[in-house]
Write a protein that holds these residues in place. Sequence first.
Motif, mmCIF file in Angstrom:
data_model
loop_
_atom_site.group_PDB
_atom_site.id
_atom_site.type_symbol
_atom_site.label_atom_id
_atom_site.label_comp_id
_atom_site.label_asym_id
_atom_site.label_seq_id
_atom_site.Cartn_x
_atom_site.Cartn_y
_atom_site.Cartn_z
ATOM 1 N N VAL A 86 1.263 -1.172 -0.665
ATOM 2 C CA VAL A 86 0.092 0.164 0.172
ATOM 3 C C VAL A 86 1.084 1.081 0.502
ATOM 4 O O VAL A 86 1.846 1.821 0.798
ATOM 5 C CB VAL A 86 -0.695 0.199 0.955
ATOM 6 N N GLU A 87 0.770 2.065 -1.324
ATOM 7 C CA GLU A 87 1.533 3.014 -1.073
ATOM 8 C C GLU A 87 0.863 4.278 -0.767
ATOM 9 O O GLU A 87 -0.255 4.474 -0.343
ATOM 10 C CB GLU A 87 1.632 3.682 -2.457
ATOM 11 N N SER A 88 1.168 5.313 -0.465
ATOM 12 C CA SER A 88 0.780 6.289 0.317
ATOM 13 C C SER A 88 1.988 7.925 0.217
ATOM 14 O O SER A 88 3.758 7.537 0.334
ATOM 15 C CB SER A 88 0.075 6.129 2.306
ATOM 16 N N GLY A 89 1.463 8.479 0.452
ATOM 17 C CA GLY A 89 2.261 9.699 0.663
ATOM 18 C C GLY A 89 2.453 10.947 -1.079
ATOM 19 O O GLY A 89 2.969 12.093 -0.878
ATOM 20 N N LEU A 113 7.652 9.379 -0.773
ATOM 21 C CA LEU A 113 6.183 8.206 -1.251
ATOM 22 C C LEU A 113 6.632 6.848 0.549
ATOM 23 O O LEU A 113 8.262 6.880 1.107
ATOM 24 C CB LEU A 113 6.389 7.939 -1.561
ATOM 25 N N SER A 114 5.410 6.555 0.721
ATOM 26 C CA SER A 114 6.270 5.157 2.023
ATOM 27 C C SER A 114 4.953 4.501 0.792
ATOM 28 O O SER A 114 4.255 4.209 0.546
ATOM 29 C CB SER A 114 5.699 5.361 3.202
ATOM 30 N N CYS A 115 5.586 2.970 1.217
ATOM 31 C CA CYS A 115 5.106 2.181 0.576
ATOM 32 C C CYS A 115 5.275 0.713 2.219
ATOM 33 O O CYS A 115 6.406 0.504 2.392
ATOM 34 C CB CYS A 115 5.731 1.545 -0.293
ATOM 35 N N THR A 149 8.935 -1.600 5.516
ATOM 36 C CA THR A 149 8.429 -0.515 4.679
ATOM 37 C C THR A 149 9.334 0.411 4.139
ATOM 38 O O THR A 149 10.001 -0.231 4.373
ATOM 39 C CB THR A 149 8.389 0.786 5.530
ATOM 40 N N TYR A 205 11.063 3.704 1.479
ATOM 41 C CA TYR A 205 10.400 4.695 0.964
ATOM 42 C C TYR A 205 10.897 5.919 -0.461
ATOM 43 O O TYR A 205 12.138 4.517 -0.621
ATOM 44 C CB TYR A 205 10.990 5.908 2.314
ATOM 45 N N THR A 216 0.260 5.975 -5.887
ATOM 46 C CA THR A 216 -0.467 7.239 -5.538
ATOM 47 C C THR A 216 0.172 7.952 -6.759
ATOM 48 O O THR A 216 1.168 8.385 -7.373
ATOM 49 C CB THR A 216 0.470 7.000 -3.763
#
Length: 122
Positions: free
Chosen positions: A5-8, A20-22, A78, A80, A116
Amino acid sequence: QVQLVESGGGLVQAGGSLRLSCGASGRTFSSYIMGWFRQAPGKEREFVARISKSGSTTTYADSVKGRFTISRDNSKNTVYLQMNSLKPEDTAVYYCAADQYLKVRAVDYDYWGQGTQVTVSS
């Protein structure tokens, strides 16, 4: 076997930065080579960066060398992607990917996140 799941992602002005984080599920995160890819509208999905299982070795596309940094924290499952000096041409959907074996082409990676959006305005 692993969920990503990616975010950022978001909107940033040219010259700005974004991280970005995964996040990955499972107990075997350290068994996976992790990569970041991106796909801009109307273009092929392209390689951005890759990091070894231990985090000791990193590889970057020429287009992002000196600006992007990939890292991982295996204790947090995680990976990044620190993106600095962003340019409008960096605008794309960014995906993280995982595989137990070293792969070169995006199509060969076994596991993918949902992506993302990163938008860089001029």
